[in-house]
Design an enzyme around this catalytic site. Structure first.
Site, PDB file in Angstrom:
ATOM      1  CG  ASN A 133      -1.878   1.151   1.276  1.00  0.00           C
ATOM      2  OD1 ASN A 133      -1.459   2.296   1.207  1.00  0.00           O
ATOM      3  ND2 ASN A 133      -3.150   0.850   1.407  1.00  0.00           N
ATOM      4  NE  ARG A 190       9.639  19.931   2.364  1.00  0.00           N
ATOM      5  CZ  ARG A 190      10.949  19.975   2.547  1.00  0.00           C
ATOM      6  NH1 ARG A 190      11.769  19.889   1.508  1.00  0.00           N
ATOM      7  NH2 ARG A 190      11.449  20.076   3.771  1.00  0.00           N
ATOM      8  CG  HIS A 193      -8.031   3.730   1.051  1.00  0.00           C
ATOM      9  ND1 HIS A 193      -8.408   2.820   2.011  1.00  0.00           N
ATOM     10  CD2 HIS A 193      -9.095   4.553   0.891  1.00  0.00           C
ATOM     11  CE1 HIS A 193      -9.646   3.086   2.416  1.00  0.00           C
ATOM     12  NE2 HIS A 193     -10.084   4.138   1.744  1.00  0.00           N
ATOM     13  CD  GLU A 209      -7.323  -1.296   0.594  1.00  0.00           C
ATOM     14  OE1 GLU A 209      -6.991  -0.363   1.326  1.00  0.00           O
ATOM     15  OE2 GLU A 209      -7.163  -2.490   0.905  1.00  0.00           O
ATOM     16  CG  HIS A 236      -5.935  -1.304   9.253  1.00  0.00           C
ATOM     17  ND1 HIS A 236      -6.173  -0.217   8.438  1.00  0.00           N
ATOM     18  CD2 HIS A 236      -5.671  -0.802  10.479  1.00  0.00           C
ATOM     19  CE1 HIS A 236      -6.074   0.893   9.153  1.00  0.00           C
ATOM     20  NE2 HIS A 236      -5.763   0.578  10.394  1.00  0.00           N
ATOM     21  N   GLY A 262       0.961  -1.362   4.316  1.00  0.00           N
ATOM     22  CA  GLY A 262       1.556  -0.082   3.941  1.00  0.00           C
ATOM     23  C   GLY A 262       2.171   0.682   5.099  1.00  0.00           C
TER      24      GLY A 262
END
Ligand SMILES: CC(=O)[C@@H](O)[C@H](O)COP(=O)(O)O
Ligand SMILES: NCC(=O)COP(=O)(O)O
Length: 252
Positions: free
Chosen positions: A7, A18, A43, A70, A205, A228
């Site tokens: 992810n 930035r 996502h 997602e 998750h 991720g």
């Protein structure tokens, strides 16, 4: 072997801090794939806090591995608040434009800090069904973000999902505690229900190098994990190639 999908939300979060295009989400995806990742997950949220619609279009044009997008299927178009950043076109429009290998539907509201629960299909099943049908007509595999609740998982099959993604936040929170085995057992039972009704099984998750091996070797037929948050920090500490290798070693 369980597929590892990286992810890239947090790479985009760093970029968005930035007015620059560095780090490039697309280049980072290419490096993850060259290091051995099986797929890429993003996502896009309506506030485009990290992944933007433009990232999804760029990734869709270049990826030759599984692309998993997602998001909340009911997320409406939203104006961008950043100069030079395209508006968010609505989640389903992103999917129509990109046609990823997989779409993981997640019941997040726009204001959530992160994803923190699965679908309640008694409440949302009826309005999800036509969305799932449209996704499948586009040739997109449909996965639903779910809690480890066998009743809900059976409903996921009834509304036409191909897979479920078990929300592993509670497992990660319990890992190493006295509640770990009880919580893990709920995920094992959920995996058995998914197999029983013919749903493919994904998970994600807060998975990391500490809790992934036990999870992967406890549940049944785990097809894919998407990781991720922890991965991004681990890669800073270990180097990207070593990090990918370490996560893959947990999945063999
Ligand atoms: C659905 C899920 O658990 C994660 O894939 C989600 O992408 C996390 O979102 P954030 O990276 O915005 O916390
Ligand atoms: N679906 C889970 C995902 O894509 C990544 O979740 P996390 O590892 O960032 O918590």
């Amino acid at each position: 072997m369980t597929a590892l999908s990286i992810n890239l939300n947090k790479i985009a979060l760093i970029r968005n801090s930035r007015d620059t295009e560095y780090p490039s989400v697309a280049l980072h995806a290419a490096r993850c794939i060259a290091a051995g990742a099986h797929g890429i997950t993003v996502h896009p949220r309506p506030d485009q806090r990290h992944i933007r619609a433009d990232d999804c279009y760029e990734l869709a044009s270049m990826l030759e591995v599984e692309f998993n997008i997602e998001g909340n299927p009911f997320a409406a178009p939203a104006k961008s608040d950043r100069r030079g950043v395209s508006d968010y076109p609505g989640f389903m429009e992103i999917i129509r434009q990109t046609k990823p290998a997989q779409c993981t539907l997640v019941p997040d509201t726009n204001s959530q800090l992160t994803s923190d629960h699965g679908f309640n299909l008694q409440q949302d099943g009826e309005r999800l069904a036509p969305i799932i049908a449209e996704l499948k007509s586009l040739g997109v595999r449909v996965s639903l973000f779910m809690d480890p609740d066998p009743t809900q998982i059976r409903l996921a099959k009834e509304v036409g999902a191909d897979r479920i993604e078990l929300y592993t936040g509670p497992y990660a929170d319990s890992f190493g505690s006295q509640q770990q085995d009880e919580v893990l057992n709920a995920f094992v039972k959920a995996s058995e229900t998914a197999a029983e009704v013919g749903l493919g099984l994904n998970a994600g998750h807060d998975l990391n190098l500490h809790n992934l091996f036990l999870f992967k070797n406890s549940v049944h037929n785990l097809l894919e994990v998407s990781i991720g948050h922890a991965f991004t920090v681990d890669a800073i500490e270990m180097g990207l190639d070593n990090c990918i290798k370490s996560y893959l070693s947990c999945l063999r």
